[in-house]
Design an enzyme around this catalytic site. Structure first.
Site, PDB file in Angstrom:
ATOM      1  N   VAL A 127      -7.404   8.371   0.895  1.00  0.00           N
ATOM      2  CA  VAL A 127      -6.406   6.697   0.848  1.00  0.00           C
ATOM      3  C   VAL A 127      -5.399   6.367  -0.451  1.00  0.00           C
ATOM      4  O   VAL A 127      -5.454   6.222  -1.664  1.00  0.00           O
ATOM      5  CB  VAL A 127      -7.731   5.740   0.732  1.00  0.00           C
ATOM      6  N   CYS A 128      -4.513   5.695  -0.110  1.00  0.00           N
ATOM      7  CA  CYS A 128      -3.639   5.232  -1.093  1.00  0.00           C
ATOM      8  C   CYS A 128      -3.122   4.321  -0.361  1.00  0.00           C
ATOM      9  O   CYS A 128      -2.567   3.934   0.945  1.00  0.00           O
ATOM     10  CB  CYS A 128      -2.925   5.716  -1.646  1.00  0.00           C
ATOM     11  N   THR A 129      -1.909   3.596  -0.880  1.00  0.00           N
ATOM     12  CA  THR A 129      -1.969   2.413  -0.226  1.00  0.00           C
ATOM     13  C   THR A 129      -0.475   1.814   0.804  1.00  0.00           C
ATOM     14  O   THR A 129      -0.824   2.031   1.762  1.00  0.00           O
ATOM     15  CB  THR A 129      -0.350   1.499  -1.442  1.00  0.00           C
TER      16      THR A 129
ATOM     17  N   ILE B 287      -3.051   2.774   3.187  1.00  0.00           N
ATOM     18  CA  ILE B 287      -4.402   0.817   3.569  1.00  0.00           C
ATOM     19  C   ILE B 287      -3.562   0.318   4.416  1.00  0.00           C
ATOM     20  O   ILE B 287      -3.600  -0.190   5.145  1.00  0.00           O
ATOM     21  CB  ILE B 287      -4.781   0.770   2.032  1.00  0.00           C
TER      22      ILE B 287
END
Length: 294
Positions: free
Chosen positions: A177-179, A206
């Protein structure tokens, strides 16, 4: 007063003439009074802009009218009108810096799972790990349940962390996951090369998960590279704060820069402790950040 929107977007696509594209984007953004930053490289684009709702809509329509960007996904959140102080459109070698030149994103990146599919994994209590590929200070202020935090100072530090990640996570089911998704696209290419076979990435990041499932399995706030610093993406009643002041440990989400070390680091600090330590702390101004890391 007009409402403002912030849009976050990226796309890996070959840009044959980055300088020409930069000029065209500057003219378009200036005509719509947008502020923010865009990075352009031969590998694609990566940007965050703010403007009035009307002008942001016009920008989105203009980009979608370009054949190569008709499927571009925009992540939206409420703006303040002061998220950015200026417009920056720059050419870089990479749109998010990893330092690996020969990645084939389209062929090598990991399969995507949607926010709904991730929610279902939690509902079934499946055995999996969330690998958070953001910087350590971003993870500190908000993270998923079941998160494995590799403690990255910067995304470009990932290659040197590979031996440890391989030892601890290679045989697990991993959801990266990342922004907004961009860091996962590159990182999972690298992890698959290292032998990760049961690895996935969260589609649209996210930001999209929090929009669809506010207050669910992501706890705390989302760090953003603009003057808001953190956001819950959508309005929540009594949103949970998981981060604590680095000095007195009371709950807070305020960031400052500690210039007593080099390079400077970001610390979470409450108002009272800032007054006590302002000889080493200063207001954390995201406009100096070198790139918007989606």
């Amino acid at each position: 007063m007009q409402n403002h929107l912030i849009i976050l977007f990226y796309k890996f696509i070959t840009i044959e003439n980055p300088e020409q594209f930069r000029k065209e984007q500057r003219v378009l953004c200036e005509s719509l009074h947008l502020q923010g930053r865009m990075l352009i490289a031969k590998e694609g684009i990566n940007a965050t802009f703010e403007g009035t709702e009307e002008n942001v809509k016009k920008y989105e329509e203009a980009i979608h009218a370009l054949p190569d960007f008709k499927d571009l996904v925009f992540k939206q959140s409420q703006g303040t009108g002061q998220a950015f102080t200026k417009l920056e459109i720059k050419i870089r070698k990479e749109i998010v810096t990893l330092g690996i030149d020969d990645l084939d994103i389209k062929k090598e990146t990991a399969p995507e799972i949607t926010a709904t599919e991730l929610e279902e994994l939690y509902a079934k209590d499946e055995d999996f790990v969330v690998l958070d590929l953001r910087n350590d200070f971003e993870v500190e202020v908000g993270q998923f349940e079941k998160t494995y935090d590799p403690k990255l100072r910067n995304f470009r530090d990932l290659p040197e962390m590979l031996p440890k990640l391989k030892e601890e996570l290679k045989n697990k089911k991993v959801v990266a996951v990342c922004t907004g998704g961009i860091r996962c696209e590159k990182a999972t290419c690298l992890l698959k090369r290292e032998g990760f076979t049961n690895i996935y990435q969260l589609k649209d990041g996210i930001h999209t998960y929090m929009q669809q499932y506010p207050g669910s399995h992501f706890k705390g706030s989302l760090f953003v590279f603009d003057n808001r610093m953190t956001t819950h993406v959508v309005e929540q009643v009594n949103p949970e704060i998981i981060s604590k002041c680095s000095y007195c440990h009371i709950p807070t989400e305020q960031f400052y820069s500690d210039d007593s070390v080099r390079p400077s680091i970001k610390v979470i600090c409450c108002d009272d402790c800032f007054l006590l330590h302002q000889d080493r702390l200063r207001s954390c101004n995201p406009s100096i950040l070198s790139q918007a890391q989606n």
